[in-house]
Design a protein around this motif. Structure first.
Motif, short mmCIF file in Angstrom:
data_model
loop_
_atom_site.label_atom_id
_atom_site.label_comp_id
_atom_site.label_asym_id
_atom_site.label_seq_id
_atom_site.Cartn_x
_atom_site.Cartn_y
_atom_site.Cartn_z
N UNK A 1 0.83 -1.21 0.00
CA UNK A 1 0.00 0.00 0.00
C UNK A 1 0.86 1.25 0.00
N UNK A 2 1.87 1.27 0.86
CA UNK A 2 2.75 2.44 0.96
C UNK A 2 3.50 2.67 -0.35
N UNK A 3 3.91 1.57 -0.98
CA UNK A 3 4.61 1.68 -2.26
C UNK A 3 3.68 2.25 -3.33
N UNK A 4 2.47 1.72 -3.39
CA UNK A 4 1.51 2.14 -4.40
C UNK A 4 1.14 3.61 -4.26
N UNK A 5 1.04 4.07 -3.02
CA UNK A 5 0.65 5.46 -2.78
C UNK A 5 1.84 6.42 -2.80
N UNK A 6 3.03 5.90 -2.98
CA UNK A 6 4.20 6.75 -3.06
C UNK A 6 4.61 7.37 -1.74
N UNK A 7 4.23 6.73 -0.64
CA UNK A 7 4.57 7.29 0.68
C UNK A 7 6.08 7.30 0.89
N UNK A 8 6.73 6.23 0.50
CA UNK A 8 8.19 6.12 0.50
C UNK A 8 8.58 5.28 -0.70
#
Length: 425
Positions: free
Chosen positions: A181-188
């Motif tokens: 999820x974090x990867x998909x949303x570009x969080x980090x």
């Protein structure tokens, strides 16, 4: 092993400093051996007690034992084993810090002394259940000093800002879903960063995942079998996180200090690392994410458990030491409740009663809680005579798989074949 599922918080035992020191020696005393010069001690300069912590402990020892000077040497963990081995013949050091995995080798080669007769009976109840880490063939060869496993750290703000529930951090399945999820949303760019360099750190991380995925290092006869079942699944899982872009590829060159730095710069969301990261995460001079980092136990895997691979550091006296009484007073002083309770920021004590004291809980009660919970579920690295050589073989093959040079199965098949050969050499 006996550390698993053992409770220690709230035992209500007392380990008074005065009684402890009285049992170990009289301040200002001398061995009477006729030996001159300082006690020479060898320590590690990275994870664990900091160099400044150790120097402060040595200063306190010098005040209590003014007739016993101490000369301390610090080296990186990666150099520690070989430094001990190469200096043994010359008797260069009296006291050495040893990884728990080296104890079998050093005891077998008679490089460290048997201290069984010096252990106090009440330590079995006042200490955490840690004596096993210094035992070989039912004899004690060191003083326990640091015990525990890698803990799990995550950035709660990154999770909240991207709709990830903190309850997902309880399992490796949940953690993997969170990373996606974090990867998909570009969080980090890379949600995970690991200490997967070709060093002992990759053995520790793999060991935690090995047990979480239901594998084991050895069978009941001591034969290496981590190329079956959960051992293969764990390494496949590690490689998949690289292939999916979830793990920072620099992890293959990182040790624990690198992982700490990346996490505290806000450039990763989830890591495994040692106790000392919890204190650094709250220090504005080291951390850009003060208040955002949570420390907890290792996530639960398909095995139904979330064991942490243990990392113990113990204080041993070399067979070349001519001042054994002084050396024993020194190691027991450094491991005493008073000294460990005075330096709780990076390492939690080995004494059960310490966890009821505000000085230990301090500004980091969550670390003490996580440490206590994690000690109920731990896994060890192999205790074998030729451990260091075996570890290096396994490191090389794990890296071969992670770099894509071999399949996880082929790499582990090679590692197991060579490890079994070395174990019987």
């Amino acid at each position: 092993m006996s550390l698993q599922r053992r409770e220690f918080l709230g035992l209500g035992v007392a380990a008074g400093t005065a009684a402890f020191l009285a049992a170990c020696g009289v301040p200002g005393g001398s061995s009477g051996s006729g030996a001159t010069g300082p006690l020479r001690a060898l320590f590690m300069k990275q994870a664990g007690y900091s160099e400044s912590d150790i120097n402060a402990m040595i200063g306190a020892f010098k005040a209590a034992y003014p007739k016993v000077p101490v000369e301390a040497t610090f080296v990186a963990y990666e150099a520690l084993h070989d430094k001990i081995v190469t200096s043994a013949a010359a008797g260069k050091f009296d006291v050495v810090l040893i990884d728990g995995q080296w104890l079998t080798e050093f005891a077998t080669k008679k490089m460290i002394i048997d201290v069984t007769s010096r252990f106090k009976p009440d330590w079995k109840t006042t200490m955490l259940p840690v004596e096993e880490i210094v035992r070989y063939q039912d004899r004690d060869y060191a003083m326990p000093w640091v015990v525990g496993g890698k803990l799990f750290y995550y950035n709660k703000k990154l999770l909240a800002d991207n709709g990830v529930a903190e309850t997902d951090m309880k399992t490796w399945d949940g953690v993997l879903g969170a990373a996606r999820t974090l990867k998909k949303k570009g969080a980090v760019k890379f949600p995970f960063v690991w200490s997967w360099a070709q060093a002992e750190c990759v053995i520790v991380d793999y060991g935690s995942l090995l047990a979480a995925f239901g594998g084991r290092w050895q069978d009941d006869q001591g034969k290496f079998v981590f190329n079956t079942g959960g051992g293969v699944t764990a390494l496949e899982w590690m490689k998949s996180t690289i292939d999916e872009g979830l793990t920072d590829p620099s992890s293959l060159k990182y040790i624990e200090d690198d992982v700490k730095r990346v996490l505290l710069q806000g450039q990763a969301a989830m890591v495994l690392n040692w106790d000392y990261v919890a204190s650094a995460a709250k220090d504005p001079q080291q951390s850009k994410v003060v208040g955002d980092i949570v420390v907890t136990t290792s996530p639960i895997g398909p095995s139904g458990a979330g064991p942490a691979c243990t990392g113990s550091s113990n204080l041993a006296i070399t067979t070349g030491c001519e001042r054994v009484d002084d050396a024993w007073n020194f190691v027991t002083f450094l491991a005493s409740p008073a000294q460990q309770e005075a330096h709780p920021d990076n390492i939690t004590p080995i004494w059960a009663d310490s966890y009821s004291k505000a000085s230990v809980l301090g500004d980091n009660p969550e670390l003490a809680k996580a440490h206590g919970e994690q000690l109920k579920s731990v896994t060890d690295r192999p205790k074998v005579n030729n451990y260091n050589a075996i570890s290096q073989v396994i490191q090389q093959q794990i890296q071969a798989a992670l770099y894509g040079q071999q399949s996880p199965q082929a790499a582990l098949d090679t590692a197991v074949e060579k490890a079994n050969e070395l174990a019987t050499a």
